[in-house]
Design a protein around this motif. Structure first.
Motif, PDB file in Angstrom:
ATOM      1  N   TYR A 276      -1.488  -8.541  -1.890  1.00 47.95           N
ATOM      2  CA  TYR A 276      -0.936  -9.658  -2.034  1.00 47.95           C
ATOM      3  C   TYR A 276      -0.077 -10.143  -1.012  1.00 47.95           C
ATOM      4  O   TYR A 276       0.487 -11.088  -1.061  1.00 47.95           O
ATOM      5  N   GLU A 277       0.058  -9.408   0.079  1.00 46.33           N
ATOM      6  CA  GLU A 277       0.801  -9.624   1.216  1.00 46.33           C
ATOM      7  C   GLU A 277      -0.057 -10.583   1.884  1.00 46.33           C
ATOM      8  O   GLU A 277       0.755 -11.611   2.838  1.00 46.33           O
ATOM      9  N   LYS A 278      -1.425 -10.844   1.873  1.00 45.67           N
ATOM     10  CA  LYS A 278      -1.921 -11.712   2.579  1.00 45.67           C
ATOM     11  C   LYS A 278      -2.952 -12.590   1.816  1.00 45.67           C
ATOM     12  O   LYS A 278      -3.631 -13.387   2.241  1.00 45.67           O
TER      13      LYS A 278
ATOM     14  N   GLU B  95       8.376  -9.340  -2.616  1.00 47.83           N
ATOM     15  CA  GLU B  95       8.456  -8.761  -1.397  1.00 47.83           C
ATOM     16  C   GLU B  95       9.112  -7.461  -1.539  1.00 47.83           C
ATOM     17  O   GLU B  95       8.561  -6.447  -1.134  1.00 47.83           O
TER      18      GLU B  95
ATOM     19  N   LYS C 135       2.900 -12.443  -9.983  1.00 47.56           N
ATOM     20  CA  LYS C 135       4.165 -12.427  -9.279  1.00 47.56           C
ATOM     21  C   LYS C 135       5.178 -12.147 -10.281  1.00 47.56           C
ATOM     22  O   LYS C 135       6.147 -11.344 -10.091  1.00 47.56           O
TER      23      LYS C 135
ATOM     24  N   LEU D  47      -0.965  -4.492  -2.221  1.00 44.91           N
ATOM     25  CA  LEU D  47      -0.466  -4.847  -1.019  1.00 44.91           C
ATOM     26  C   LEU D  47      -1.509  -5.859  -0.523  1.00 44.91           C
ATOM     27  O   LEU D  47      -1.061  -6.659   0.271  1.00 44.91           O
TER      28      LEU D  47
ATOM     29  N   GLN E  58      -1.911   0.954  -4.139  1.00 46.30           N
ATOM     30  CA  GLN E  58      -1.733   0.347  -2.768  1.00 46.30           C
ATOM     31  C   GLN E  58      -2.616  -1.025  -2.722  1.00 46.30           C
ATOM     32  O   GLN E  58      -2.353  -1.798  -2.085  1.00 46.30           O
TER      33      GLN E  58
ATOM     34  N   LEU F 295       6.340  -5.134  -3.144  1.00 43.76           N
ATOM     35  CA  LEU F 295       5.389  -4.647  -2.347  1.00 43.76           C
ATOM     36  C   LEU F 295       6.083  -3.465  -1.375  1.00 43.76           C
ATOM     37  O   LEU F 295       5.291  -2.494  -0.922  1.00 43.76           O
ATOM     38  N   LYS F 296       7.392  -3.843  -1.086  1.00 41.51           N
ATOM     39  CA  LYS F 296       7.929  -2.842  -0.133  1.00 41.51           C
ATOM     40  C   LYS F 296       7.848  -1.635  -0.960  1.00 41.51           C
ATOM     41  O   LYS F 296       7.702  -0.423  -0.326  1.00 41.51           O
TER      42      LYS F 296
ATOM     43  N   ARG G 175       4.485   0.073  -0.960  1.00 45.02           N
ATOM     44  CA  ARG G 175       4.363   0.860   0.341  1.00 45.02           C
ATOM     45  C   ARG G 175       5.115   1.963   0.897  1.00 45.02           C
ATOM     46  O   ARG G 175       4.555   3.125   1.218  1.00 45.02           O
TER      47      ARG G 175
ATOM     48  N   GLU H 287      -6.253  -6.415  -7.343  1.00 42.78           N
ATOM     49  CA  GLU H 287      -4.947  -6.382  -7.556  1.00 42.78           C
ATOM     50  C   GLU H 287      -4.279  -6.863  -8.950  1.00 42.78           C
ATOM     51  O   GLU H 287      -3.226  -6.238  -9.493  1.00 42.78           O
TER      52      GLU H 287
END
Length: 137
Positions: free
Chosen positions: A53-55, A80, A63, A51, A48, A83-84, A87, A127
């Motif tokens: 990397y969303e911010k 994206e 990447k 995640l 987790q 990460l989805k 999650r 990460e």
């Protein structure tokens, strides 16, 4: 067998042969086994951390690794999407076997190789550490 199917099978076999070329007893094989063991022992909550990397800004090598991971799991190669995946389906975010390469098209195998060729992760964030385990596989 159709020509397309034969081409797909030949490309998958060539990629598998290339990845299986590492002898069973050498430093590269040991490095592979160590990375495999590290990832297998990685708890879901540790995954987790990706995640984050969303911010934040994502280093290009991380990447590319995450995009390649999506390709291996039959998903769209995007940050994206990866990460989805982490999650929403953390239990499915696991190592894939070599036989899974047989289901990839020659174009997908070529894309995977281009994304990961000569790639290394130098960033020392939590990460990036998880992404480094993914890259080793």
């Amino acid at each position: 067998m159709t020509e397309k199917k034969e081409s797909k099978k030949a490309a998958a076999q060539a990629f598998t042969d290339k990845l299986n070329a590492t002898p069973a007893a050498c430093s590269e094989a040991d490095r592979f086994r160590e990375a495999d063991d590290r990832f297998k022992s990685c708890a879901t909550d540790r995954l987790q951390v990706l995640l984050g990397y969303e911010k934040m800004s994502v280093p290009i090598e991380v990447k590319s690794t995450l995009e390649a991971w999506c390709l291996l799991h039959g998903k769209e190669a995007s940050l994206e999407q990866c990460l989805k995946f982490v999650r929403e389906q953390p239990a499915d975010f696991k190592l894939v076997g070599m036989s899974d390469l047989n289901y990839m098209t020659p174009e997908e195998l070529d894309d995977l190789e281009k994304r990961t060729k000569d790639l290394s992760i130098a960033n020392e964030s939590k990460e990036a550490e998880v992404a480094e385990m993914m890259l080793e596989w």
